[in-house]
Design a protein around this motif. Structure first.
Motif, PDB file in Angstrom:
ATOM      1  N   VAL A 148       0.839  -1.185   0.000  1.00 57.35           N
ATOM      2  CA  VAL A 148       0.000   0.000   0.000  1.00 57.35           C
ATOM      3  C   VAL A 148       0.878   1.241   0.000  1.00 57.35           C
ATOM      4  CG1 VAL A 148      -1.754   1.263   1.297  1.00 57.35           C
ATOM      5  CG2 VAL A 148      -1.774  -1.242   1.292  1.00 57.35           C
ATOM      6  N   THR A 149       0.553   2.199  -0.840  1.00 60.57           N
ATOM      7  CA  THR A 149       1.256   3.480  -0.863  1.00 60.57           C
ATOM      8  C   THR A 149       0.381   4.507  -0.165  1.00 60.57           C
ATOM      9  OG1 THR A 149       2.306   2.935  -2.959  1.00 60.57           O
ATOM     10  CG2 THR A 149       2.250   5.259  -2.343  1.00 60.57           C
ATOM     11  N   ILE A 150       0.964   5.164   0.854  1.00 58.62           N
ATOM     12  CA  ILE A 150       0.237   6.171   1.619  1.00 58.62           C
ATOM     13  C   ILE A 150       0.955   7.509   1.473  1.00 58.62           C
ATOM     14  CG2 ILE A 150      -0.472   6.897   3.931  1.00 58.62           C
ATOM     15  CD1 ILE A 150      -0.513   3.908   4.685  1.00 58.62           C
ATOM     16  N   THR A 151       0.207   8.556   1.216  1.00 60.07           N
ATOM     17  CA  THR A 151       0.768   9.899   1.131  1.00 60.07           C
ATOM     18  C   THR A 151       0.228  10.713   2.294  1.00 60.07           C
ATOM     19  OG1 THR A 151       0.826   9.761  -1.276  1.00 60.07           O
ATOM     20  CG2 THR A 151       0.957  11.960  -0.295  1.00 60.07           C
ATOM     21  N   THR A 152       1.131  11.371   3.009  1.00 59.42           N
ATOM     22  CA  THR A 152       0.726  12.196   4.132  1.00 59.42           C
ATOM     23  C   THR A 152       1.587  13.451   4.168  1.00 59.42           C
ATOM     24  OG1 THR A 152       0.290  12.221   6.506  1.00 59.42           O
ATOM     25  CG2 THR A 152       2.256  11.063   5.794  1.00 59.42           C
ATOM     26  N   LYS A 153       1.087  14.469   4.797  1.00 51.10           N
ATOM     27  CA  LYS A 153       1.815  15.724   4.947  1.00 51.10           C
ATOM     28  C   LYS A 153       2.385  15.773   6.353  1.00 51.10           C
ATOM     29  CE  LYS A 153       1.198  20.561   3.857  1.00 51.10           C
ATOM     30  NZ  LYS A 153       0.216  21.567   3.427  1.00 51.10           N
ATOM     31  N   VAL A 154       3.680  16.034   6.468  1.00 52.91           N
ATOM     32  CA  VAL A 154       4.350  16.093   7.754  1.00 52.91           C
ATOM     33  C   VAL A 154       5.083  17.428   7.846  1.00 52.91           C
ATOM     34  CG1 VAL A 154       6.126  15.030   9.199  1.00 52.91           C
ATOM     35  CG2 VAL A 154       4.692  13.599   7.757  1.00 52.91           C
ATOM     36  N   SER A 155       4.916  18.139   8.950  1.00 53.85           N
ATOM     37  CA  SER A 155       5.652  19.382   9.178  1.00 53.85           C
ATOM     38  C   SER A 155       6.697  19.148  10.257  1.00 53.85           C
ATOM     39  CB  SER A 155       4.707  20.490   9.637  1.00 53.85           C
ATOM     40  OG  SER A 155       3.778  20.802   8.624  1.00 53.85           O
ATOM     41  N   VAL A 156       7.932  19.537   9.963  1.00 57.38           N
ATOM     42  CA  VAL A 156       9.010  19.397  10.929  1.00 57.38           C
ATOM     43  C   VAL A 156       9.797  20.697  10.971  1.00 57.38           C
ATOM     44  CG1 VAL A 156       9.248  16.896  10.688  1.00 57.38           C
ATOM     45  CG2 VAL A 156      10.553  18.388   9.205  1.00 57.38           C
ATOM     46  N   SER A 157      10.399  20.988  12.106  1.00 54.71           N
ATOM     47  CA  SER A 157      11.246  22.169  12.253  1.00 54.71           C
ATOM     48  C   SER A 157      12.705  21.737  12.224  1.00 54.71           C
ATOM     49  CB  SER A 157      10.952  22.870  13.579  1.00 54.71           C
ATOM     50  OG  SER A 157       9.629  23.354  13.584  1.00 54.71           O
ATOM     51  N   VAL A 158      13.507  22.422  11.437  1.00 49.48           N
ATOM     52  CA  VAL A 158      14.942  22.153  11.372  1.00 49.48           C
ATOM     53  C   VAL A 158      15.687  23.475  11.437  1.00 49.48           C
ATOM     54  CG1 VAL A 158      14.715  20.000  10.058  1.00 49.48           C
ATOM     55  CG2 VAL A 158      14.946  22.156   8.846  1.00 49.48           C
TER      56      VAL A 158
END
Length: 70
Positions: free
Chosen positions: A19-29
């Motif tokens: 299964v291919t899942i697409t999600t949006k992730v926000s990270v601080s660098v």
């Protein structure tokens, strides 16, 4: 059962699926430029979060940076 005109009995099946899942992730660098920040997303920030995915047999194969905010 079918030989006697009756419906077959239900039984358990194990089904494996890719299964291919697409999600949006926000990270601080922390970085000196937007370009470096994009590179750091996978190398550091996502790497830490994805570690939890691996425990469940999930794998990050590719990603796309859609936005960088300063």
């Amino acid at each position: 059962m079918e030989e006697h005109g009756l419906p077959p009995r239900s039984r358990e099946f194990t089904v494996e699926a890719l299964v291919t899942i697409t999600t949006k992730v926000s990270v601080s660098v922390s970085a000196r430029s937007e370009e470096v920040a994009e590179d750091e997303v996978l190398a550091r920030a996502l790497g830490r979060r994805i570690g939890g995915f691996r425990r469940h047999g999930l794998d990050l194969r590719e990603y796309t940076v859609t936005e960088v905010q300063g």
